[in-house]
Structure formats: C-alpha cells, structure tokens
Design a protein around this motif. Structure first.
Motif, PDB file in Angstrom:
ATOM      1  N   ILE A 135     -26.888   4.947 -41.644  1.00 60.14           N
ATOM      2  CA  ILE A 135     -25.466   4.994 -41.298  1.00 60.14           C
ATOM      3  C   ILE A 135     -25.083   6.379 -40.795  1.00 60.14           C
ATOM      4  O   ILE A 135     -24.392   6.523 -39.780  1.00 60.14           O
ATOM      5  CB  ILE A 135     -24.604   4.573 -42.512  1.00 60.14           C
ATOM      6  N   VAL A 136     -25.536   7.405 -41.481  1.00 58.27           N
ATOM      7  CA  VAL A 136     -25.232   8.783 -41.062  1.00 58.27           C
ATOM      8  C   VAL A 136     -25.828   9.062 -39.684  1.00 58.27           C
ATOM      9  O   VAL A 136     -25.186   9.698 -38.838  1.00 58.27           O
ATOM     10  CB  VAL A 136     -25.756   9.796 -42.116  1.00 58.27           C
ATOM     11  N   THR A 137     -27.037   8.570 -39.432  1.00 58.69           N
ATOM     12  CA  THR A 137     -27.677   8.780 -38.132  1.00 58.69           C
ATOM     13  C   THR A 137     -26.882   8.123 -37.017  1.00 58.69           C
ATOM     14  O   THR A 137     -26.657   8.737 -35.962  1.00 58.69           O
ATOM     15  CB  THR A 137     -29.119   8.232 -38.146  1.00 58.69           C
ATOM     16  N   VAL A 138     -26.443   6.898 -37.224  1.00 60.52           N
ATOM     17  CA  VAL A 138     -25.670   6.206 -36.189  1.00 60.52           C
ATOM     18  C   VAL A 138     -24.336   6.911 -35.966  1.00 60.52           C
ATOM     19  O   VAL A 138     -23.911   7.099 -34.822  1.00 60.52           O
ATOM     20  CB  VAL A 138     -25.471   4.723 -36.556  1.00 60.52           C
ATOM     21  N   TYR A 139     -23.673   7.346 -37.039  1.00 62.74           N
ATOM     22  CA  TYR A 139     -22.414   8.062 -36.880  1.00 62.74           C
ATOM     23  C   TYR A 139     -22.625   9.393 -36.150  1.00 62.74           C
ATOM     24  O   TYR A 139     -21.766   9.824 -35.393  1.00 62.74           O
ATOM     25  CB  TYR A 139     -21.756   8.318 -38.242  1.00 62.74           C
ATOM     26  N   ALA A 140     -23.757  10.051 -36.367  1.00 62.78           N
ATOM     27  CA  ALA A 140     -24.028  11.326 -35.698  1.00 62.78           C
ATOM     28  C   ALA A 140     -24.388  11.122 -34.226  1.00 62.78           C
ATOM     29  O   ALA A 140     -23.973  11.912 -33.368  1.00 62.78           O
ATOM     30  CB  ALA A 140     -25.158  12.052 -36.409  1.00 62.78           C
ATOM     31  N   LEU A 141     -25.148  10.068 -33.920  1.00 61.90           N
ATOM     32  CA  LEU A 141     -25.584   9.845 -32.543  1.00 61.90           C
ATOM     33  C   LEU A 141     -24.509   9.192 -31.683  1.00 61.90           C
ATOM     34  O   LEU A 141     -24.417   9.455 -30.483  1.00 61.90           O
ATOM     35  CB  LEU A 141     -26.848   8.978 -32.523  1.00 61.90           C
ATOM     36  N   ARG A 142     -23.720   8.319 -32.263  1.00 65.20           N
ATOM     37  CA  ARG A 142     -22.678   7.589 -31.522  1.00 65.20           C
ATOM     38  C   ARG A 142     -21.339   7.673 -32.265  1.00 65.20           C
ATOM     39  O   ARG A 142     -20.849   6.682 -32.806  1.00 65.20           O
ATOM     40  CB  ARG A 142     -23.071   6.126 -31.357  1.00 65.20           C
ATOM     41  N   PRO A 143     -20.707   8.858 -32.296  1.00 71.93           N
ATOM     42  CA  PRO A 143     -19.485   9.004 -33.098  1.00 71.93           C
ATOM     43  C   PRO A 143     -18.279   8.232 -32.572  1.00 71.93           C
ATOM     44  O   PRO A 143     -17.346   7.945 -33.327  1.00 71.93           O
ATOM     45  CB  PRO A 143     -19.221  10.514 -33.054  1.00 71.93           C
ATOM     46  N   ASP A 144     -18.289   7.852 -31.301  1.00 68.67           N
ATOM     47  CA  ASP A 144     -17.120   7.194 -30.721  1.00 68.67           C
ATOM     48  C   ASP A 144     -17.263   5.680 -30.563  1.00 68.67           C
ATOM     49  O   ASP A 144     -16.350   5.026 -30.115  1.00 68.67           O
ATOM     50  CB  ASP A 144     -16.797   7.826 -29.365  1.00 68.67           C
ATOM     51  N   GLN A 145     -18.389   5.121 -30.938  1.00 72.17           N
ATOM     52  CA  GLN A 145     -18.606   3.683 -30.735  1.00 72.17           C
ATOM     53  C   GLN A 145     -18.541   2.946 -32.074  1.00 72.17           C
ATOM     54  O   GLN A 145     -19.510   2.870 -32.822  1.00 72.17           O
ATOM     55  CB  GLN A 145     -19.936   3.443 -30.036  1.00 72.17           C
ATOM     56  N   LYS A 146     -17.386   2.394 -32.345  1.00 72.79           N
ATOM     57  CA  LYS A 146     -17.138   1.727 -33.637  1.00 72.79           C
ATOM     58  C   LYS A 146     -17.956   0.452 -33.802  1.00 72.79           C
ATOM     59  O   LYS A 146     -18.349   0.113 -34.915  1.00 72.79           O
ATOM     60  CB  LYS A 146     -15.644   1.400 -33.788  1.00 72.79           C
TER      61      LYS A 146
END
Length: 127
Positions: free
Chosen positions: A99-110
């Motif tokens: 989850i942290v990796t996805v939030y870091a790599l794609r912070p604007d794509q909900k």
C-alpha cells in the motif's frame, strides 16, 4: 493412509486446477473488455505491485515447514503455531508495504490506490 485416498485426492486436485485455469481464461479477457485498456491497466498495475510483496511475504517457509513436520512429528503443534504467526506478521507487513509503495509511486491515482488496498488483503489471508 487409507486405501484409494491418493486417487481421490489427485482427482480433486486436478478438478481444482482445471476450474482455476478456466476461470482465468474466461475472467481475464472479459475484465479487459469491460473495463477498457486504461482502467484494466490500472487494475493490473496494482495487482502486480501487491503480488511482488505477496511473494516476499511468504518467506519461503512452505518447504521448511514440511521438512520440520516430517523431521519432528511430535512438535507439530508448536511448528504450525509458529509458522502461522510468522505468516500473519509477514503478510501484514507485506500488505502495508504494498500500500505504501502504491501511494508513493502513484499519489494522485485513487483508483489504483483503492485496488491496491483491496488486493493487499490477500497478503494477510494467504497464510
């Protein structure tokens, strides 16, 4: 071992593998067709990030557990209990890291973030 249980278990395993294969062959193209290229790409992206951490969270313990149970059958309860706790802890860590990796790599794509959150639950449940 009961007589005939090997054949019965083999048949059940083959049936399970067959239905898994058929499900993947049917669901994948239908999902891609329904969602469209961009949304399906987002789905696959999030699934792949989570699958990396799912693989890492297994810790390669499966073969070790089988070997330990075979070598020490009198300690099966403690071996299985320890393995369960280790898998739960590593699965939770893998879920959080994905989850942290996805939030870091794609912070604007909900959409990708929500798919990653839902997919990361399998890191905990695959014990």
């Amino acid at each position: 071992m009961k007589k005939g249980s090997f054949k019965k278990n083999t048949v059940w395993l083959l049936i399970s593998q067959f239905y898994t294969l058929i499900g993947g062959v049917l669901v994948g193209p239908l999902s891609a067709r329904t969602l469209g290229p961009e949304t399906y790409g987002d789905l696959v992206y999030a699934e792949n990030i989570v699958s990396i951490f799912l693989t890492l969270s297994s810790l390669g313990m499966d073969s070790y557990i089988v070997a330990e149970l075979s070598a020490n059958p009198d300690r099966d309860a403690s071996t299985l209990g320890t393995a369960l706790w280790l898998r739960l802890i590593s699965g939770t860590a893998g879920a959080l890291l994905s989850i942290v990796t996805v939030y870091a790599l794609r912070p604007d794509q909900k959409t990708i973030q929500m798919v990653a959150i839902l997919e990361s639950i399998q890191c905990i449940l695959v014990v």
